[in-house]
Design a protein around this motif. Structure first.
Motif, PDB file in Angstrom:
ATOM      1  N   THR A  35       0.905  -1.210  -0.025  1.00 41.93           N
ATOM      2  CA  THR A  35       0.059  -0.089   0.038  1.00 41.93           C
ATOM      3  C   THR A  35       0.694   1.288   0.181  1.00 41.93           C
ATOM      4  O   THR A  35       2.063   1.162   0.382  1.00 41.93           O
ATOM      5  CB  THR A  35      -0.956  -0.072   1.224  1.00 41.93           C
ATOM      6  N   ALA A  36       0.293   2.544  -0.285  1.00 41.47           N
ATOM      7  CA  ALA A  36       1.062   3.787  -0.547  1.00 41.47           C
ATOM      8  C   ALA A  36       0.117   4.766  -0.504  1.00 41.47           C
ATOM      9  O   ALA A  36      -0.930   4.586  -0.920  1.00 41.47           O
ATOM     10  CB  ALA A  36       1.870   3.674  -1.732  1.00 41.47           C
ATOM     11  N   ALA A  43       4.696   2.345  -4.590  1.00 41.71           N
ATOM     12  CA  ALA A  43       5.232   3.796  -3.937  1.00 41.71           C
ATOM     13  C   ALA A  43       4.858   4.757  -4.742  1.00 41.71           C
ATOM     14  O   ALA A  43       4.844   4.640  -6.087  1.00 41.71           O
ATOM     15  CB  ALA A  43       6.662   3.302  -3.667  1.00 41.71           C
ATOM     16  N   VAL A  44       4.728   5.810  -4.142  1.00 40.45           N
ATOM     17  CA  VAL A  44       4.385   7.080  -4.912  1.00 40.45           C
ATOM     18  C   VAL A  44       5.412   8.208  -4.716  1.00 40.45           C
ATOM     19  O   VAL A  44       6.040   8.467  -3.524  1.00 40.45           O
ATOM     20  CB  VAL A  44       2.935   7.696  -4.231  1.00 40.45           C
ATOM     21  N   ASP A  47       4.013  10.362  -9.588  1.00 41.98           N
ATOM     22  CA  ASP A  47       4.314   9.009 -10.214  1.00 41.98           C
ATOM     23  C   ASP A  47       4.104   7.644  -9.432  1.00 41.98           C
ATOM     24  O   ASP A  47       4.666   7.973  -8.150  1.00 41.98           O
ATOM     25  CB  ASP A  47       5.518   8.952 -11.049  1.00 41.98           C
ATOM     26  N   VAL A  48       3.412   6.875  -9.892  1.00 42.57           N
ATOM     27  CA  VAL A  48       3.203   5.571  -8.967  1.00 42.57           C
ATOM     28  C   VAL A  48       4.033   4.240  -9.467  1.00 42.57           C
ATOM     29  O   VAL A  48       3.957   4.054 -10.559  1.00 42.57           O
ATOM     30  CB  VAL A  48       1.707   5.086  -8.858  1.00 42.57           C
ATOM     31  N   TYR A  49       4.987   3.950  -8.554  1.00 39.85           N
ATOM     32  CA  TYR A  49       6.022   2.948  -8.847  1.00 39.85           C
ATOM     33  C   TYR A  49       5.323   1.490  -8.521  1.00 39.85           C
ATOM     34  O   TYR A  49       5.005   1.562  -7.277  1.00 39.85           O
ATOM     35  CB  TYR A  49       7.224   2.967  -8.157  1.00 39.85           C
ATOM     36  N   THR A  69       4.040   4.427 -13.498  1.00 39.52           N
ATOM     37  CA  THR A  69       2.644   4.931 -13.871  1.00 39.52           C
ATOM     38  C   THR A  69       2.453   6.452 -13.548  1.00 39.52           C
ATOM     39  O   THR A  69       2.159   6.706 -12.350  1.00 39.52           O
ATOM     40  CB  THR A  69       1.332   4.050 -13.715  1.00 39.52           C
ATOM     41  N   THR A  70       2.404   7.086 -14.588  1.00 42.04           N
ATOM     42  CA  THR A  70       2.054   8.652 -14.224  1.00 42.04           C
ATOM     43  C   THR A  70       0.367   8.753 -13.976  1.00 42.04           C
ATOM     44  O   THR A  70      -0.339   7.832 -14.234  1.00 42.04           O
ATOM     45  CB  THR A  70       2.225   9.320 -15.419  1.00 42.04           C
ATOM     46  N   GLN A  71       0.200  10.086 -13.316  1.00 44.88           N
ATOM     47  CA  GLN A  71      -1.279  10.270 -13.069  1.00 44.88           C
ATOM     48  C   GLN A  71      -2.139  10.384 -14.405  1.00 44.88           C
ATOM     49  O   GLN A  71      -3.290  10.317 -14.166  1.00 44.88           O
ATOM     50  CB  GLN A  71      -1.343  11.584 -12.216  1.00 44.88           C
TER      51      GLN A  71
END
Length: 333
Positions: A159-160, A201-202, A207-209, A219-221
């Protein structure tokens, strides 16, 4: 006639020099990394390591755990670790890092994987895999209560949280990332079927890793996904260091690997021989960038709980508050 010049303002020069010196003195990598292994938590001192492979100094922080999973530092500077268990046998242990004293913090959990800390509110959130998956809340006193239930075939692991207090989960069974806003989940990213996702992780830019069978994706927003790193084994937990580099727990190869934002491998270190030393999740010491999966808050200096956003927990100035059961919101929203 002699010209009279105003006195020179000399102060910007020494200030600039001091700032440059301070920046140069900052470590290039986290000095102390905490890792959950099969039945223990170990710390790895990598401050003296150089080159692609580091011979990290390993110290056992706590032993005798039951299939250790997610870990996070609470506001009291202690570590909180998930002991994975089925049918209500799961629990969360509280560990005092300096002494290695382990006490029971919460019990009665089922299939508990990731854990987050919600800052000054003193609440923890735990992801529960299974069909359906769920999120549970744990109060500062260790009371467990339901927060959110997913649809079928989700199985959330890591989770993040982002800077706005939105929660992200890595869904191992549905090969996806969920984004939870005010208690309502939606699909943020999907990956090729069969590519399980275990870590998330954010970054400070949003950006979401994610970590999984594919290695590490970003993944970008806006929804665009690119692969940052491949060739890993069973990629598990993710964490950012103070320089914005990402660390991943490589379960199969029993190592922790660091990459910069372009995907260049910076270094790695081994967590030990044998199946008992396979790493799951990662956390940093308080003297480094912070705690579990840390991203410094934009415009702040990461020096303690009050200045940090925790991806995998929340310990920032934007304290989360629970508006009602099943929803979370940041102040001012």
């Amino acid at each position: 006639m002699n010209k009279v010049f105003p006195p020179r303002r000399l102060w910007p020069i020494p200030v600039a020099i001091v700032m440059v010196c301070l920046c140069a003195a900052l470590p290039a990598k986290a000095e102390l990394v905490y890792v959950t292994l099969q039945t223990s938590v170990a710390s790895f001192d990598i401050s003296s390591g150089n080159g692609a492979t580091i011979a990290a100094t390993k110290t056992t922080v706590a032993s005798g755990l039951s299939e250790a999973m997610g870990l996070v530092f609470g506001g009291d500077s202690n570590l909180y670790v998930n002991n994975y268990g089925a049918a209500g046998a799961g629990s969360v242990s509280k560990i005092v890092p300096g002494s290695g004293v382990v006490t029971s913090f919460a019990t009665g959990l089922t299939n508990n994987r990731g854990i987050t800390y919600s800052g000054s509110a003193g609440e923890f959130s735990v992801s529960r895999d299974g069909n359906p998956g769920a999120i549970s809340e744990i109060s500062s006193g260790g009371t467990v209560s339901p927060f959110l239930t997913f649809g079928s075939n989700t199985s959330p692991y890591g989770t993040a949280l982002d800077a706005s207090g939105n929660l992200y989960t890595a869904n191992n069974a549905s090969y996806s990332i969920s984004k939870i806003v005010n208690g309502v989940p939606s699909t943020f990213a999907t990956f090729t079927p069969g590519q399980g996702v275990r870590g998330v992780a954010v970054a400070s830019n949003g950006d979401v890793y994610s970590a999984g069978s594919f290695g590490i994706n970003v993944t970008t927003q806006g929804g665009t996904t690119t692969n940052l790193a491949s060739g890993l084994g069973f990629a598990f937990g993710l964490a950012f260091d103070s320089g914005g580099n990402i660390l991943v727990a490589d379960f199969t190869n029993q190592s922790i690997v660091s990459y910069d934002s372009s995907g260049t491998q910076l270094y790695s270190f081994n967590t030990g021989a044998g199946t008992s030393n396979r790493p799951r999740y990662v956390a940093f010491d308080r003297a480094g960038s912070g705690f579990n999966q840390i991203v410094p808050e934009p415009g702040s200096v990461a020096t303690g709980v009050a200045a940090l956003i925790v991806a995998g927990g929340y310990a920032g100035r934007r304290r989360l508050r629970r508006m009602s059961r099943g929803s979370i919101q940041a102040p001012g929203r």
